[in-house]
Each structure stands twice: as C-alpha cells, then as structure tokens.
Design an enzyme around this catalytic site. Structure first.
Site, PDB file in Angstrom:
ATOM      1  N   ALA A  23       0.804  -1.226   0.000  1.00 25.78           N
ATOM      2  CA  ALA A  23       0.000   0.000   0.000  1.00 25.78           C
ATOM      3  C   ALA A  23       0.833   1.271   0.000  1.00 25.78           C
ATOM      4  O   ALA A  23       0.713   2.111  -0.900  1.00 25.78           O
ATOM      5  CB  ALA A  23      -0.953  -0.015   1.196  1.00 25.78           C
ATOM      6  N   GLU A  47      10.134  -5.623  -4.161  1.00 22.11           N
ATOM      7  CA  GLU A  47       9.147  -6.356  -3.375  1.00 22.11           C
ATOM      8  C   GLU A  47       9.596  -7.804  -3.251  1.00 22.11           C
ATOM      9  O   GLU A  47       9.830  -8.472  -4.260  1.00 22.11           O
ATOM     10  CB  GLU A  47       7.766  -6.278  -4.028  1.00 22.11           C
ATOM     11  CG  GLU A  47       6.737  -7.249  -3.489  1.00 22.11           C
ATOM     12  CD  GLU A  47       6.529  -7.157  -1.977  1.00 22.11           C
ATOM     13  OE1 GLU A  47       6.450  -8.220  -1.326  1.00 22.11           O
ATOM     14  OE2 GLU A  47       6.476  -6.020  -1.448  1.00 22.11           O
ATOM     15  N   CYS A  57      -5.897  -6.596   4.814  1.00 18.59           N
ATOM     16  CA  CYS A  57      -7.055  -6.637   5.716  1.00 18.59           C
ATOM     17  C   CYS A  57      -8.117  -7.619   5.225  1.00 18.59           C
ATOM     18  O   CYS A  57      -8.958  -8.065   6.002  1.00 18.59           O
ATOM     19  CB  CYS A  57      -7.674  -5.251   5.851  1.00 18.59           C
ATOM     20  SG  CYS A  57      -6.543  -3.984   6.463  1.00 18.59           S
ATOM     21  N   ARG A  84       3.018   1.758 -16.136  1.00 13.85           N
ATOM     22  CA  ARG A  84       3.051   3.184 -15.779  1.00 13.85           C
ATOM     23  C   ARG A  84       4.483   3.704 -15.660  1.00 13.85           C
ATOM     24  O   ARG A  84       4.687   4.831 -15.202  1.00 13.85           O
ATOM     25  CB  ARG A  84       2.297   3.403 -14.469  1.00 13.85           C
ATOM     26  CG  ARG A  84       0.808   3.120 -14.575  1.00 13.85           C
ATOM     27  CD  ARG A  84       0.143   3.127 -13.204  1.00 13.85           C
ATOM     28  NE  ARG A  84       0.287   4.425 -12.549  1.00 13.85           N
ATOM     29  CZ  ARG A  84      -0.544   5.449 -12.722  1.00 13.85           C
ATOM     30  NH1 ARG A  84      -1.569   5.318 -13.551  1.00 13.85           N
ATOM     31  NH2 ARG A  84      -0.364   6.586 -12.086  1.00 13.85           N
ATOM     32  N   VAL A  94      15.498  -6.357  -0.304  1.00 11.81           N
ATOM     33  CA  VAL A  94      16.566  -5.424   0.055  1.00 11.81           C
ATOM     34  C   VAL A  94      17.167  -5.883   1.376  1.00 11.81           C
ATOM     35  O   VAL A  94      16.449  -6.094   2.364  1.00 11.81           O
ATOM     36  CB  VAL A  94      16.038  -3.984   0.154  1.00 11.81           C
ATOM     37  CG1 VAL A  94      17.129  -3.042   0.681  1.00 11.81           C
ATOM     38  CG2 VAL A  94      15.554  -3.505  -1.215  1.00 11.81           C
ATOM     39  N   ASP A 299       3.038   0.534   7.696  1.00  8.66           N
ATOM     40  CA  ASP A 299       3.102  -0.169   8.980  1.00  8.66           C
ATOM     41  C   ASP A 299       4.474  -0.128   9.634  1.00  8.66           C
ATOM     42  O   ASP A 299       4.629  -0.593  10.766  1.00  8.66           O
ATOM     43  CB  ASP A 299       2.693  -1.633   8.792  1.00  8.66           C
ATOM     44  CG  ASP A 299       1.242  -1.788   8.371  1.00  8.66           C
ATOM     45  OD1 ASP A 299       0.519  -0.777   8.353  1.00  8.66           O
ATOM     46  OD2 ASP A 299       0.833  -2.924   8.040  1.00  8.66           O
ATOM     47  N   ASN A 321      -2.054   3.900   2.825  1.00  6.95           N
ATOM     48  CA  ASN A 321      -2.375   4.526   1.553  1.00  6.95           C
ATOM     49  C   ASN A 321      -2.238   6.045   1.616  1.00  6.95           C
ATOM     50  O   ASN A 321      -1.740   6.677   0.682  1.00  6.95           O
ATOM     51  CB  ASN A 321      -3.789   4.135   1.115  1.00  6.95           C
ATOM     52  CG  ASN A 321      -3.829   2.783   0.425  1.00  6.95           C
ATOM     53  OD1 ASN A 321      -3.442   2.661  -0.721  1.00  6.95           O
ATOM     54  ND2 ASN A 321      -4.267   1.761   1.142  1.00  6.95           N
ATOM     55  N   TYR A 442     -31.492  11.783  10.646  1.00  3.63           N
ATOM     56  CA  TYR A 442     -32.450  10.976  11.402  1.00  3.63           C
ATOM     57  C   TYR A 442     -33.633  10.579  10.530  1.00  3.63           C
ATOM     58  O   TYR A 442     -34.206  11.388   9.803  1.00  3.63           O
ATOM     59  CB  TYR A 442     -32.989  11.727  12.622  1.00  3.63           C
ATOM     60  CG  TYR A 442     -34.275  11.116  13.134  1.00  3.63           C
ATOM     61  CD1 TYR A 442     -34.259   9.869  13.761  1.00  3.63           C
ATOM     62  CD2 TYR A 442     -35.510  11.738  12.929  1.00  3.63           C
ATOM     63  CE1 TYR A 442     -35.444   9.265  14.185  1.00  3.63           C
ATOM     64  CE2 TYR A 442     -36.699  11.151  13.355  1.00  3.63           C
ATOM     65  CZ  TYR A 442     -36.660   9.917  13.974  1.00  3.63           C
ATOM     66  OH  TYR A 442     -37.815   9.318  14.388  1.00  3.63           O
ATOM     67  N   ARG A 458     -24.496  13.076  25.701  1.00  2.00           N
ATOM     68  CA  ARG A 458     -25.324  13.766  26.709  1.00  2.00           C
ATOM     69  C   ARG A 458     -24.993  13.264  28.110  1.00  2.00           C
ATOM     70  O   ARG A 458     -24.843  14.054  29.056  1.00  2.00           O
ATOM     71  CB  ARG A 458     -26.811  13.541  26.422  1.00  2.00           C
ATOM     72  CG  ARG A 458     -27.332  14.258  25.198  1.00  2.00           C
ATOM     73  CD  ARG A 458     -28.793  13.944  24.952  1.00  2.00           C
ATOM     74  NE  ARG A 458     -29.657  14.485  26.015  1.00  2.00           N
ATOM     75  CZ  ARG A 458     -30.973  14.288  26.073  1.00  2.00           C
ATOM     76  NH1 ARG A 458     -31.572  13.534  25.154  1.00  2.00           N
ATOM     77  NH2 ARG A 458     -31.690  14.813  27.030  1.00  2.00           N
TER      78      ARG A 458
END
Length: 469
Positions: A23, A47, A57, A84, A94, A299, A321, A442, A458
């Site tokens: 991410a 990676e 997740c 891209r 690494v 993370d 992200n 509501y 309250r």
C-alpha cells in the site's frame, strides 16, 4: 560489488528507490509518477513477495470464503505498475541500506544473486511482521502467521491438507478474532488462547466481554488469561497441540494472531531513528527525521496520536495509503503532510460489529489524563422499527474540559460505522457538550431520534458537569 556515487539513471533523471510493494510503497511510487514522468524521475521498486498493492485486511475473509478469489484482493497488478513506467522487481529483497553513499543492496530471492542500486531519493515501506514468539515448536509445520497474500495461500493449503479439523488461534486481537471466525466458516473446531482478560485488547475489558460472548455464540472456545508455553509436534514435524501452563489444546493447524511489529531491521541497521514501539520516526511530510532524501510510510512507521499527543504504532491500510499519497506528492515536487491519527478501527465477529476510536481507560491514565466514563445501551434504529438491534456505546471525556477522549461501540448491523462520528469529533477537538448539538441524519429506519453516540455524549456531558466545581 561496487556502487557508483552517482545515482542518476541512464537518461539523467533522478532515481527514486522504493522498498516494499504494497500500500504505502506503491501508492508513493504511483503518485510520484503522476507528478513526474520517466524523463524526470526513474522509479525502481523492490518487493520480496509475489504480489503488489493488495488488501492484507481482506485475507481473513478470503480464508473464510467470503471472498472467493485471491486476486479480488489485488488493487493493482505488477504489470499495471510496470505499464506506468515503474521498474518493479518482484521476489527481490533489500538486505542493506547505505545511507552515506545513497544505495541499497538487493538479493534475488530465487537465485541468491545480489546487486547494489544507487538512489537520489528513498522510500522505506517495509510494513510490519507478525509477532512470532520464541517458543519450543513454533517452527512446526502447520503454524502460520497471516500478513501477506503468500501467508494466506500457505494457510489455505494447510487447511485443505489437514488431517483433522482442530484449529487453535493464539491471540485475540483483530487478526486473531477474524481468523477464528474464518476457521469456523471452514468447518474447523476453533479454540482461541488469549493472554488478556477478554478478547480485543484494543477495547476496555467490559466491552471486550461482549465480544467474548459473541465468539462463544459462534461455537468458538475462548481461553482467556492463558499464556502459550509450548507447541507440541509429531514425528512428521507437524503441530499437534498448543500447551499453556495449565492445559493442552489439540491442533491440526495453528494461527498466530498475537499482533505485528514494525519491520524496521533494515532501517535500524542503517542508523535511522526509531521510536519506542520500534517504528521509524518521520516529520509531518513523512520524511525520516534528520534525513532530507529518505521517506517512510505504512506499517513500519510510528504516527502522532492527536488525542494523547504521543507516538503510536498502528498497522492499518487506511494510514498506509494516505502515507503513500503524501510521500509521492513530496517526492514528486509537491507538498503534503500527515497530521496524525485518532486510532479508529472497526471489525466484526459474525454479525457483531466492533469499533473504537481515541483512548481506552488505560491509555488515558498512561497519558496522565483525568476523565469520566459513561456506558449506554441503545438501538441501531427507532425501537419500533423492524430489525432494530441493540448496541452498547462507551465514551470517555476529560474531566473539567469535557473534551472527548475516546469511544467504543459494540452492536449489530449499523453499529460499527457510527464510530466515524466520534472520529471526526476527536479530530476536531470537540467537547462532549458540543457533540450533543451535532446535526446528524435521522429517520426511524436509520436511527432513534437521539443517535446512540449523542445519547452517550449527553450522559458524558452531565458527568463532566457534575464533577466540575
């Protein structure tokens, strides 16, 4: 192997090196690419796994069968990133960062071949690793951590080939609870061994007790206040049981749901600054403190808690992200900042929704705050409307000032996402008195006249007033 001191690409462009292809790392690479073309910025991303840009997740829901295909969890494939103009190198780990010379050493996981890649700018997005306690038998076959898609596939393979149908989950945090439900859905008998008083230590124990009851209602055996001391294995090297000081629990598969730690061994070896939780420390622009051309996100970093004012480690894809977008903007010549978090999280056990934001009681005490606590029972809709379900809301407010400090919600459909009201109030620094005037939507199908969060506000406001001289 040697490394050139110049890190410019063959076309004279600056080189950005990204460590980590999920991410934060790939969001940073993609955002930087939007702002700068290949003639200005060469991007190399490493990676060590097989996949990029996926939802960790979602792994429990894939394992449990709610998500049918692994690839549904992948937001962008390696091929899409390469199209891209990002030089993405999979199965490449690494192993060293040379801050002084500006380069990284990488090893091909399959061939073992190593090489150095110089950089002008570096992004560290190494993520987190599952906590794997140093216990006898922890390396037995059938013992799984669940952090990556590769981990999820390994677990599914074990579930398919397991000779028996007994599973033990060690730990009862988010991953532990979600994996316990996933294993129930797969037809396993599930025992959860938890060293805490109640499951979900991100909640106060009184709210965790509600989760405990729901888990038992699913047929999950909960063992609280228990520490695993050993994992027994058979002659074939496979796990056979999980032992505590008082008992043994037979197991054909074990899932570790103890939590995660920042994956910062590389950063530590390179002399980069770490916080008390082991995560990298950055400034508001996500730049590693004291290092002009190194950024970090996801993370592997610690972030500012806007409520307590302290650094925290929170491993969530939402933050990762955002970090990546901010890093990419800054690397690409723009400007963006990440102000901090309030600690919002939501999960579920079957149809029980579990949510929290801000501080728990022990967090508030640790921060030296004096506070009032209230708990209310309400419903998700008007009580007379069909399918109205109960929910419990717990709220903490600072004594004297009335500042909202935290909210926990446990209930059925429509309960969990109500925590977002509190998350916004916390971010805005609102008092519980101010919250009572919030103009929330509501209608009977959606809420009682007084939304449960406002009922708690309250009551909290009244508690603060009663304690104010």
């Amino acid at each position: 192997m040697s490394m050139s001191r110049t890190s410019r690409g063959s076309n004279g462009a600056e080189r950005l090196v990204v460590i980590g292809g999920d991410a934060a790392g790939m969001s940073a690479a993609s955002q930087a690419r939007r702002l700068k073309g290949p003639d200005e910025l060469e991007i190399v991303a490493f990676e060590r796994g097989h996949f990029t840009s996926y939802s960790a997740c979602g792994i429990p829901y894939w394992v449990g069968g709610d998500v049918s295909e692994r690839d549904e969890l992948i937001a962008r494939t390696p091929q899409e990133h390469r199209a891209r103009g990002i030089d993405l190198r999979l199965r490449t780990e690494v192993t060293e960062i040379d801050v002084e010379k500006g380069g990284v050493r990488a090893r091909d996981v399959d061939s073992g071949e190593e090489s150095w890649t110089p950089y002008d700018k570096l992004v560290i997005a190494t993520g987190a690793r599952p906590i794997r306690p140093d216990l006898p038998g922890i390396d037995a076959l059938g013992v799984h951590g669940v952090q990556t898609l590769d981990d999820g596939q390994d677990l599914l393979d074990t579930l398919t080939s397991a000779r028996g149908r007994r599973a033990v989950v060690v730990g009862a945090g988010y991953i532990g609870v979600e994996m316990a439900e996933a294993l129930i859905n797969r037809g396993f008998e599930v025992t959860v061994v938890n060293r805490g008083r109640e499951p979900m230590s991100t909640l106060d124990p009184d709210m965790g007790r509600l989760v405990h009851r729901a888990m038992e209602g699913l047929g999950i055996t909960m063992v609280n206040d228990a520490e695993v001391t050993k994992l027994h294995m058979g002659e074939d090297g496979r796990v056979r049981a999980v032992a505590t000081a008082d008992a043994e629990y037979p197991a054909d598969v074990v899932v570790l749901g103890i939590g995660v730690r920042p994956e910062t061994a590389l950063a530590k070896a390179a002399g980069l600054p770490l916080g008390e939780h082991g995560g990298l420390l950055t400034d508001l622009a996500m730049r590693v403190r004291g290092h002009e051309n190194i950024w970090a996100g996801g993370d592997c970093v610690e972030v500012l808690d806007l409520v307590s004012g302290r650094e925290r480690h929170i491993a969530l894809g939402t933050h990762a992200n955002k970090h990546g977008q901010i890093i990419g903007a800054n690397v690409g010549g723009g400007y963006a900042t990440f102000p901090g978090v309030v600690g919002t999280a939501v999960s579920k056990v079957c149809d029980l929704e579990i949510a929290r934001t801000g501080l728990r009681e022990k967090d508030a005490r640790r921060a030296g705050l004096q506070f009032e606590t209230v708990t209310i029972e309400s419903t998700s809709r008007a009580r007379y409307y069909p399918s109205a379900s109960p929910m419990t809301v717990k709220m903490l407010a600072e004594r004297r000032t009335g500042r909202l400090l935290g909210v926990q919600i446990v209930g059925r459909e429509g309960a969990g996402k109500r925590v977002d009201i509190a998350a916004v109030a916390l971010t805005a620094g609102m008092t519980v008195e101010q919250m009572t005037a919030l103009d929330l939507g509501y209608a009977p199908p959606f809420s009682p006249v007084w939304d449960p969060v406002l009922v708690a506000a309250r009551k909290a406001a009244a508690a603060v007033r009663n304690k104010t001289p």
